[in-house]
Design a protein around this motif. Structure first.
Motif, PDB file in Angstrom:
ATOM      1  N   ASN A 334       0.810  -1.226   0.000  1.00 56.10           N
ATOM      2  CA  ASN A 334       0.000   0.000   0.000  1.00 56.10           C
ATOM      3  C   ASN A 334       0.844   1.277   0.000  1.00 56.10           C
ATOM      4  O   ASN A 334       0.400   2.319   0.482  1.00 56.10           O
ATOM      5  CB  ASN A 334      -0.959   0.040   1.203  1.00 56.10           C
ATOM      6  CG  ASN A 334      -1.842  -1.182   1.281  1.00 56.10           C
ATOM      7  OD1 ASN A 334      -2.406  -1.610   0.252  1.00 56.10           O
ATOM      8  ND2 ASN A 334      -1.951  -1.782   2.448  1.00 56.10           N
ATOM      9  N   GLU A 335       2.059   1.190  -0.533  1.00 62.07           N
ATOM     10  CA  GLU A 335       2.907   2.378  -0.625  1.00 62.07           C
ATOM     11  C   GLU A 335       3.151   2.741  -2.084  1.00 62.07           C
ATOM     12  O   GLU A 335       3.146   1.881  -2.986  1.00 62.07           O
ATOM     13  CB  GLU A 335       4.252   2.153   0.079  1.00 62.07           C
ATOM     14  CG  GLU A 335       4.176   2.209   1.586  1.00 62.07           C
ATOM     15  CD  GLU A 335       5.553   2.199   2.236  1.00 62.07           C
ATOM     16  OE1 GLU A 335       5.687   2.765   3.342  1.00 62.07           O
ATOM     17  OE2 GLU A 335       6.492   1.630   1.628  1.00 62.07           O
ATOM     18  N   ASP A 339       7.813  11.147  -4.550  1.00 65.36           N
ATOM     19  CA  ASP A 339       8.835  11.977  -5.185  1.00 65.36           C
ATOM     20  C   ASP A 339      10.136  11.179  -5.247  1.00 65.36           C
ATOM     21  O   ASP A 339      10.640  10.725  -4.213  1.00 65.36           O
ATOM     22  CB  ASP A 339       9.042  13.281  -4.404  1.00 65.36           C
ATOM     23  CG  ASP A 339      10.108  14.163  -5.051  1.00 65.36           C
ATOM     24  OD1 ASP A 339      10.071  14.341  -6.277  1.00 65.36           O
ATOM     25  OD2 ASP A 339      10.983  14.667  -4.323  1.00 65.36           O
ATOM     26  N   TYR A 340      10.643  11.012  -6.471  1.00 68.36           N
ATOM     27  CA  TYR A 340      11.932  10.335  -6.667  1.00 68.36           C
ATOM     28  C   TYR A 340      12.840  11.285  -7.430  1.00 68.36           C
ATOM     29  O   TYR A 340      12.498  11.731  -8.532  1.00 68.36           O
ATOM     30  CB  TYR A 340      11.751   9.037  -7.449  1.00 68.36           C
ATOM     31  CG  TYR A 340      13.034   8.226  -7.578  1.00 68.36           C
ATOM     32  CD1 TYR A 340      13.396   7.324  -6.587  1.00 68.36           C
ATOM     33  CD2 TYR A 340      13.871   8.378  -8.678  1.00 68.36           C
ATOM     34  CE1 TYR A 340      14.558   6.580  -6.680  1.00 68.36           C
ATOM     35  CE2 TYR A 340      15.045   7.647  -8.788  1.00 68.36           C
ATOM     36  CZ  TYR A 340      15.382   6.742  -7.784  1.00 68.36           C
ATOM     37  OH  TYR A 340      16.545   6.017  -7.887  1.00 68.36           O
ATOM     38  N   ILE A 376       8.111   8.664   0.080  1.00 74.50           N
ATOM     39  CA  ILE A 376       7.189   7.545  -0.113  1.00 74.50           C
ATOM     40  C   ILE A 376       5.928   7.804   0.714  1.00 74.50           C
ATOM     41  O   ILE A 376       5.993   8.255   1.866  1.00 74.50           O
ATOM     42  CB  ILE A 376       7.854   6.217   0.306  1.00 74.50           C
ATOM     43  CG1 ILE A 376       9.094   5.968  -0.561  1.00 74.50           C
ATOM     44  CG2 ILE A 376       6.883   5.057   0.201  1.00 74.50           C
ATOM     45  CD1 ILE A 376       9.966   4.848  -0.066  1.00 74.50           C
ATOM     46  N   ARG A 377       4.780   7.491   0.110  1.00 77.09           N
ATOM     47  CA  ARG A 377       3.483   7.765   0.755  1.00 77.09           C
ATOM     48  C   ARG A 377       2.696   6.470   0.914  1.00 77.09           C
ATOM     49  O   ARG A 377       2.624   5.647  -0.006  1.00 77.09           O
ATOM     50  CB  ARG A 377       2.698   8.762  -0.085  1.00 77.09           C
ATOM     51  CG  ARG A 377       1.287   9.059   0.396  1.00 77.09           C
ATOM     52  CD  ARG A 377       0.607  10.073  -0.495  1.00 77.09           C
ATOM     53  NE  ARG A 377      -0.761  10.321  -0.099  1.00 77.09           N
ATOM     54  CZ  ARG A 377      -1.817   9.610  -0.510  1.00 77.09           C
ATOM     55  NH1 ARG A 377      -1.622   8.599  -1.365  1.00 77.09           N
ATOM     56  NH2 ARG A 377      -3.037   9.900  -0.104  1.00 77.09           N
ATOM     57  N   THR A 381      -3.058   5.314   4.855  1.00 78.54           N
ATOM     58  CA  THR A 381      -2.987   6.236   5.999  1.00 78.54           C
ATOM     59  C   THR A 381      -2.533   7.636   5.597  1.00 78.54           C
ATOM     60  O   THR A 381      -2.706   8.594   6.350  1.00 78.54           O
ATOM     61  CB  THR A 381      -2.012   5.694   7.055  1.00 78.54           C
ATOM     62  OG1 THR A 381      -0.681   5.689   6.500  1.00 78.54           O
ATOM     63  CG2 THR A 381      -2.402   4.275   7.470  1.00 78.54           C
ATOM     64  N   GLY A 382      -1.911   7.752   4.415  1.00 75.64           N
ATOM     65  CA  GLY A 382      -1.386   9.046   4.003  1.00 75.64           C
ATOM     66  C   GLY A 382      -0.065   9.395   4.640  1.00 75.64           C
ATOM     67  O   GLY A 382       0.492  10.485   4.400  1.00 75.64           O
ATOM     68  N   GLU A 383       0.470   8.479   5.439  1.00 72.45           N
ATOM     69  CA  GLU A 383       1.730   8.735   6.127  1.00 72.45           C
ATOM     70  C   GLU A 383       2.871   8.871   5.118  1.00 72.45           C
ATOM     71  O   GLU A 383       2.953   8.126   4.146  1.00 72.45           O
ATOM     72  CB  GLU A 383       2.030   7.599   7.102  1.00 72.45           C
ATOM     73  CG  GLU A 383       3.295   7.808   7.909  1.00 72.45           C
ATOM     74  CD  GLU A 383       3.551   6.656   8.878  1.00 72.45           C
ATOM     75  OE1 GLU A 383       4.649   6.607   9.463  1.00 72.45           O
ATOM     76  OE2 GLU A 383       2.647   5.808   9.017  1.00 72.45           O
TER      77      GLU A 383
END
Length: 810
Positions: A334-335, A339-340, A376-377, A381-383
């Motif tokens: 779920n990640e 931004d990379y 990484i998001r 949870t949006g964490e």
């Protein structure tokens, strides 16, 4: 390896001598430096010896200069610099003098000064002055050619007179590397080119049929009691950047410093303490369907200037420093990557290089890049979390290059990449030799390289070699070569290697002329045969042979062509993107012809056309390409060049995707159109305005029915796969646009103000059947990136500052 060393030793001990008559110039010291104003009225010019009686070496050898085109050069020196005054006789109406930017030869007559303080025939420092007043400079060696990325700060002045033109030059000692011996003899040569017919003359005669051109330098004698100055220069700079993209504007202001310091009389330190690459140009992006990495040329000045030693053995590809991170982000369930980073910031870089009087060259390069994170998001949870994808990394190169016999060298190169923490490290060592016999008639060249990677899975060591031996003089020449790399050879942490696993053999034969014929200035014909195998397993992969030619006419028109035939079955082990699998194609024939008209004319053009086909059962693949590039030199200041490139592949076959264990190939039509414009208006040698524009468009349209690659390398045309069965649609519409408008002003020696505006558009989708007009409309619907930057760099010479504060002698 033993065979390579035996052949090198055999050539090194060849006792046949090479001799030639060297001209000698006895220089006289001056107590009053001549004024650099293009007028030869200083007292020292009346007293100095003349270097005269120039001899043509291109297009014809041995022709003496005549009264109307006589060249007379005088040289003097003092404690600070060496000075040159040259009177170049000619009809002023025939002198070509296009005004260009620095290091751009254009359509101008030129006068060249070649200095070799070690008098070793292999390490020349070149200074050119054009009839327009523009300067060019380079360092040159037989193994690396001319490096015009090297720049020095020196003075020159040109004056057009009734019977020709006059050049005065001052070259400060800080621009040269020499020992502090009381009495010195330098290698010296003077060149003069008449652009109207490309004829070129030298003071000391040159024999183009053998040997490197530095062997024919004359000698500058009677230099006494000169000392290498404190070679310390500072280049402080400031740059401002405004970037706007998709409604967001970012600004940046940088201050930095570059330093050049002469550690000893022969060794120099170059350092960029706070790097600024904000004005490096756009890469010419292209659609890549092949199995190998796509790369672009270096545009950052620090990495292009004075890197001749570091290029030994082709182990250094500077774009690795500051490129994209070496590791992909590791995602949990779920990640997603938010931004990379596209590149890594360079914190600092330095180079130390030089060569002793005995011919030992030493180069040390070091650069450090900063730690870089990916964002990484968690999609539930949006964490947000960050992961290191490139740690602090150190890049290092060490080169030892021993030259001897004025035509040979042996080099040891080591490159090292050390990454902090649990990341891969890399070390590569190479031995290179380039040896000619003393008569300069035969040459052997060899490389042996070993790579070592420190990976999570353990160490991996690979090996590569190359050897070539051949005849290097006369009209008819030949050579044999062998190249090898095992499956573990990998230099791509700091070098560039497109592929490994090869064991190839080649033979080349060439014929050329050195004396013009009735209609031709020169021509060259070459033919070759290449036989290719894998290193492991040692299986045959293909054979090719072909020929090429080029010709220059008396009217300075150039044309040429080539033809290449890959005979029989060719086994491509890389197109399938799966180790051990191969794709067979047969009897590919490709050919190309080109023409380039005389650039001296107001209007000129380059053109080429070529194509390829396969003589293979059940395959009807053809390729066609052509290029047309007209140019207009509207006056001495303004040059505009337009280029149109078109290519089309009909029913090409290539890798498309992998589905489970099936390797999917497709039949596709590909069309590419590239339009580009470059325009330069040079107000004078110190002020220029330039515009570059490029639009690249490529489409790839697949047939709906796809193939599977079989174990025997053939395609199953009844596989049942269709485009809808693939995870990603392989049809492509790729369109990119970029424009650069820049103004450059050299407001003081070595000091520049550069203003740059650029914009860029990019689009990638699956609309492969769109027309050019529709695709361009879609491109213009994308957000545009606008960038404006201003950079000011100032040159400060320590010796000049010190002299300002010296107390006058009473």
């Amino acid at each position: 390896m033993k065979f390579f060393l035996f052949m090198a030793l055999l050539f090194a001990v060849n006792l046949s001598g090479f001799s030639q008559t060297k001209k000698t110039y006895h220089i006289k010291r001056t107590h009053k430096a001549p004024k650099i104003d293009g007028v030869l009225n200083d007292d020292i010019w009346q007293e100095s010896e003349e270097a005269k009686d120039f001899t043509q070496f291109r297009p014809e050898m041995g022709i003496k200069d005549t009264v109307g085109i006589k060249t007379i050069v005088k040289v003097t020196y003092d404690d600070n610099a060496i000075y040159f005054g040259a009177y170049l006789h000619d009809d002023p109406s025939k002198i070509m003098r296009q005004i260009t930017t620095r290091d751009n030869f254009g359509q101008s007559d030129f006068f060249g000064i070649i200095i070799n303080p070690n008098n070793d025939a292999q390490n020349d420092t070149e200074f050119f002055v054009f009839s327009s007043g523009t300067q060019a400079d380079a360092i040159s060696s037989p193994s690396n050619g001319e490096d015009f990325g090297w720049n020095a700060v020196w003075e020159s002045k040109v004056n057009i007179v009734d019977d020709g033109w006059i050049v005065e030059v001052k070259i400060p000692y800080r621009a040269l590397r020499f020992s502090n011996e009381d009495v010195q003899t330098w290698g010296i040569q003077f060149h003069r080119q008449f652009r109207r017919d490309r004829s070129q003359y030298t003071w000391s005669p040159v024999d183009r049929t053998k040997g490197n051109i530095g062997l024919y330098n004359g000698e500058l004698k009677s230099l006494e009691h000169i000392e290498s100055p404190t070679r310390l220069s500072f280049y402080p700079f400031t740059s401002g950047l405004v970037n706007n993209y998709d409604g967001k504007t970012n600004t940046d202001l940088n201050f930095g410093l570059d330093v050049k310091y002469g550690i000893t009389e022969n060794f120099t330190l170059d350092a960029t303490l706070v790097p600024d690459f904000s004005q490096a140009g756009f890469d010419d992006l292209e659609l890549n369907l092949g199995p190998f990495e796509q790369t672009y040329s270096e545009q950052r000045q620090f990495f292009t200037e004075g890197v001749d030693l570091f290029n030994k053995g082709d182990l250094f590809f500077s774009r690795r420093i500051g490129s994209s991170p070496s590791k992909e982000a590791e995602l949990n369930d779920n990640e997603e990557v938010k931004d990379y980073p596209n590149n890594v910031k360079v914190l600092n870089a330095l180079k130390v290089s030089g060569r002793t009087k005995k011919g030992l060259g030493v180069g040390v390069f070091n650069a450090v890049t900063e730690k870089t994170n990916a964002t990484i998001r968690d999609t539930i949870t949006g964490e947000i979390r960050e992961e290191v994808v490139e740690p602090v990394t150190n890049y290092n190169i060490l080169v030892l290059d021993q030259q001897f016999n004025k035509n040979s060298s042996i080099s040891l190169i080591n490159t090292n990449v050390t990454r902090d923490g649990n990341f891969r490290d890399a070390n590569v060592t190479g031995l290179v030799f380039d040896i000619s016999n003393k008569r300069n008639t035969y040459n052997v060249y060899g490389e042996a390289k070993m790579s070592n990677l420190n990976l999570d899975t353990g160490n991996s060591t690979g090996f590569s070699s190359f050897f070539r031996a051949g005849k290097s003089h006369g009209k008819f020449r030949y050579s044999f070569d062998h190249s090898y790399a095992d499956t573990k050879f990998d230099i791509n942490d700091l070098g560039l290697l497109y592929r490994n696993n090869y064991n190839n053999f080649g033979v080349d034969f060439t014929y050329r002329i050195f004396e013009p014929t009735k209609k031709l200035n020169n021509y060259f014909i070459g033919t070759y045969v290449n036989y290719k195998r894998l290193a492991n397993p040692g299986t045959y992969t293909g054979t090719s042979f072909g020929c090429n030619f080029n010709v220059q006419t008396k009217k300075i028109n150039n044309y040429g062509g080539n033809i290449n035939f890959e005979a029989g079955k060719q086994y491509d082990y890389f197109e399938p993107r799966t180790e051990g699998r191969f794709f067979i194609y047969e009897n590919r024939l490709n050919t190309n012809i080109w023409f380039s008209s005389n650039y001296n004319k107001t209007f000129a053009f380059d053109a080429s056309i070529g194509g390829a086909t396969y003589f293979e059962t059940n395959r009807n693949t053809n390729e066609l390409w052509f290029e047309l590039s007209p140019r207009a030199r509207l006056n001495e200041n303004f040059l505009i060049i337009y280029s149109f490139d078109f290519s089309k592949d009909f029913k090409d076959r290539g890798y498309t995707a992998t589905v489970n264990d099936d390797i999917i190939f497709g039949e596709r039509n590909r069309k590419t159109i590239e339009n580009s414009i470059s325009a330069n208006y040079t107000f004078n040698p110190f002020n220029s305005l330039s515009l570059t524009f490029r639009n690249y468009w490529s489409t790839v349209d697949y047939k709906n029915n796809l193939f599977t690659l079989q174990e025997n390398g053939r395609l199953n045309q009844n596989s049942g796969y269709q485009i809808a069965d693939l995870e990603d649609n392989p049809n492509i519409n790729y369109n990119t646009w970029n424009l650069d408008l820049s103004y450059s002003w050299q407001f003081a020696p070595g000091s520049f103000l550069t203003a740059l505006y650029r914009n860029q558009l990019f689009n990638y989708d699956n609309a492969s059947t769109d027309t050019f007009g529709r695709s361009l409309k879609t491109l213009f619907d994308q957000p545009i990136q606008n960038t404006f930057s201003l950079r000011i760099q100032y040159f400060i010479d320590y010796v000049s500052i010190k002299n300002i504060f010296k107390k006058p002698i009473s």
